[in-house]
Scaffold this motif. Sequence first.
Motif, PDB file in Angstrom:
ATOM      1  N   ALA A 295       2.842  -0.910   4.401  1.00  0.00           N
ATOM      2  CA  ALA A 295       2.318   0.374   3.942  1.00  0.00           C
ATOM      3  C   ALA A 295       3.444   1.397   3.916  1.00  0.00           C
ATOM      4  O   ALA A 295       4.155   1.576   4.919  1.00  0.00           O
TER       5      ALA A 295
ATOM      6  N   ALA B  51      -4.366   0.114   3.672  1.00  0.00           N
ATOM      7  CA  ALA B  51      -3.213  -0.293   4.474  1.00  0.00           C
ATOM      8  C   ALA B  51      -3.503  -1.568   5.251  1.00  0.00           C
ATOM      9  O   ALA B  51      -2.636  -2.443   5.397  1.00  0.00           O
TER      10      ALA B  51
ATOM     11  N   ALA C  57       0.851  -1.190   0.000  1.00  0.00           N
ATOM     12  CA  ALA C  57       0.000   0.000   0.000  1.00  0.00           C
ATOM     13  C   ALA C  57       0.887   1.240   0.000  1.00  0.00           C
ATOM     14  O   ALA C  57       1.817   1.347   0.806  1.00  0.00           O
TER      15      ALA C  57
ATOM     16  N   VAL D  18      -3.210   5.023   9.978  1.00  0.00           N
ATOM     17  CA  VAL D  18      -2.566   3.946   9.228  1.00  0.00           C
ATOM     18  C   VAL D  18      -1.714   3.088  10.157  1.00  0.00           C
ATOM     19  O   VAL D  18      -1.701   1.848  10.061  1.00  0.00           O
TER      20      VAL D  18
ATOM     21  N   THR E 151      -0.550  -3.044  10.308  1.00  0.00           N
ATOM     22  CA  THR E 151       0.318  -3.326   9.158  1.00  0.00           C
ATOM     23  C   THR E 151       1.658  -2.624   9.359  1.00  0.00           C
ATOM     24  O   THR E 151       1.693  -1.470   9.811  1.00  0.00           O
TER      25      THR E 151
ATOM     26  N   LEU F  60       4.025   5.201   3.703  1.00  0.00           N
ATOM     27  CA  LEU F  60       3.261   6.422   3.959  1.00  0.00           C
ATOM     28  C   LEU F  60       4.132   7.630   3.615  1.00  0.00           C
ATOM     29  O   LEU F  60       5.146   7.879   4.274  1.00  0.00           O
TER      30      LEU F  60
ATOM     31  N   THR G 100      -3.515   0.287  12.121  1.00  0.00           N
ATOM     32  CA  THR G 100      -4.009  -0.918  11.446  1.00  0.00           C
ATOM     33  C   THR G 100      -3.219  -2.159  11.827  1.00  0.00           C
ATOM     34  O   THR G 100      -3.684  -3.287  11.626  1.00  0.00           O
TER      35      THR G 100
ATOM     36  N   VAL H 191       4.462  -0.196   8.877  1.00  0.00           N
ATOM     37  CA  VAL H 191       4.413   1.093   8.197  1.00  0.00           C
ATOM     38  C   VAL H 191       5.820   1.669   8.083  1.00  0.00           C
ATOM     39  O   VAL H 191       6.573   1.700   9.072  1.00  0.00           O
TER      40      VAL H 191
ATOM     41  N   VAL I 285       0.507   5.271   0.412  1.00  0.00           N
ATOM     42  CA  VAL I 285      -0.492   6.193   0.939  1.00  0.00           C
ATOM     43  C   VAL I 285       0.163   7.537   1.211  1.00  0.00           C
ATOM     44  O   VAL I 285       1.340   7.607   1.565  1.00  0.00           O
TER      45      VAL I 285
END
Length: 753
Positions: free
Chosen positions: A478, A472, A407, A534, A539, A480, A537, A541, A409
């Motif tokens: 992810a 995400a 992802a 985010v 996930t 970011l 979540t 990052v 973002v």
Amino acid sequence: MSEPLYRDPAAPVPERVRDLLGRMTLTEKVGQLNQRMYGWHAYERTGSGHRLTDAFRSEVAAYDGMGALYGLQRADPWSGVTFADGITAADAAGVADSVQRHMVERTRLGIPVLLVEEVPHGHQALDGTVLPVNLAVGSTWDPDLYEEAAAAAAAELRARGGHLALVSALDLVRDPRWGRAEECFGEDPYLAARFTEALVRGMRRAGVGVVLKHFAGQGSSVGGRNSAATELGARELHEIHLAAARAGVREGAAGVMAAYNEFDGLPCAASRCLLTELLRERWGFDGIVMADGGALDRLTRLAGDPAAAGALALAAGTDLSLWDDCFPRLGEAVERGLVAEETVDTAVERVLALKFRLGLFERPYVGQPEQPSGVGELSERVARESIVLLEHDGATLPISPSLRRIAVVGPGADSVPGQIGDYTAPQRPGSGVTVLDGIRAGAAPGSEVAYARGCELVGGDLSGVPEAVALAASADVAVLVLGGSSARETDTRFEANGAAVVASGNPVGMTCGEGVDLADLRLPDGQSALLDAVAATGTPVVVVLVQGRPHALPDLTGQVKGVLCAWYPGPWGGRAVADVLFGTASPAGRLPVSVPRSAAQLPVFYNAKDHGYRGYVDQSVTARHSFGHGLSYSTVEYGAPRLAHSTVTAGEPGTTCSVTVTNTGTRPVRETVQLYVRRVSGGTSWPRVRELRGFVRLDLEPGGSAQAVFAVDSEVLASVTRDLDLAVEPGEFSIETGPSSDRTRGAALTVTR
């Protein structure tokens, strides 16, 4: 009839100058000191090409000549020049030659004009190659690489007919609230001096003269406010703000630009102490001093009227104007007895000497130049070397390109304008590589790269956060992309000198750049909320900061797995970021500036005076990330520094410092070994915490070791004396080495008389 002496290329330059000056009227002399016209007003585009305007012809006729023409090829929202009406690379040499031909053939003495262009990070013209901003250049800690990039940019400029490059090099980021932080090499005088030398060397190789901006102290404006007052004393000016200028002058800079700020009550363009006594008499500088745009008009508040303001600046040592109404009235100033014609002559001599040295009289035209190649590759290489790994957990990075779902973002993920910085021309549609583009290209076939913007760059609109969170949450990792932007829009309003006018709330989406100062250095509300959402979540990052100034970062420990900083990395910066994320390239950048925890704790530069301050009650006084900091995907250990001699004399202070550096990890690393000096006792002024005095980059294979060896000589040990000279003073020193300014080990050195 024999040719006049000034036409003889074999004659010495001083003799040619005197001969030409003796033939000039006062009006012609005044014309040589003027740079009043915006270059984009000198031409217009027609169906068959470009033609010189009546406004240009009238300006030349008014003085039967012209000293310099600024920005003939400048393109940006302020000038209003676009691909629809501007000068592209294919037309540039021809238009420049048309301007020069008019000067040579249509004026009495045929004196060529200096074509002056903005080259802040590449030529600010249509089809000009954009380099990463100076703060990114400083992050490379690689002056040799920058010299190559500067030479390539200068070759582009010269092929298009330009002679002088205006380049920010002398300002330091002492307050990151200042919007022009991106134009600085960093916060440290030694680092800035090394890059300024590289800049001048590189551009001189291509036959281009450099005018260094801004002289002096502009980076220390009160409150980080653009063009505001400075409260510098003479010692702070000499210890911090003059080192880069001194280095550039020594390397052969063609000129310096007097800064807007005042020093000791006088704007720099009116300071004889700065421009004549220091620059010319003490340093021996024989180039030109150019005023900043419209700066001389500000002097009317002191002098009373434009003619008197022009006389004030000329007598101080300013030689060449920029867009003002003061220098055009120097003839009046002479007639009123405000300034002697001999003072006018002195400035004219400097301008003419520069034209002779650049070969304008022998080679006034460009003709059909060969267009330089490889500039884009150098831009991307600088970008790749500049990326700083601020934090990582040791496991998530580098990202495996074969992950099933990645992802991407954030508002900085898919914007070329957002990654190229201020002072840039319009880019051709479809050019450049965003971070999103780079990740998509770098991911393995079959991997899905999904994107959501999440929020806007500024403001607190959270309507896009749910989509980003859902994306995400379903991903393996992810990325970011947050930060800022200096992209000027077509509806941006501007000051008369081109600085952006951005009202409270940043309606045009700029968070950095000239005229865009911030009181609060935190990420905007929308970006902060997106980060929290985010990260929540679960996930993994990784945050990528694409920015032009150091934003104040919260403690992200446990919230994200890694943080990368990419100071506006240029058009191909997205590919460079992706290379580092995927491990194709090892992160090699090191911070040229300290990253604060909050704006309230400023200043946080590492080389403050050493008063032993304990800190605030409510928060730490230390930076979030210190000057020189930067991690890699490996681990590195430093041995203790070793001095060849523990005692030296002030008269002959030569010794060496060596340190062994070992790669204790499993991946290759490019390590930047830094040398600092800390004055423990002695000297004639209060010491600083520590001061950078050297650095070297070592390439280490896993398990490999190497020695970094530094000369410890007068250049390393010198400090500013009570007389504001540089000298080695007796005392006790700590010679320190390490990977950053906050992680050093020292060896004691005694300097005796």
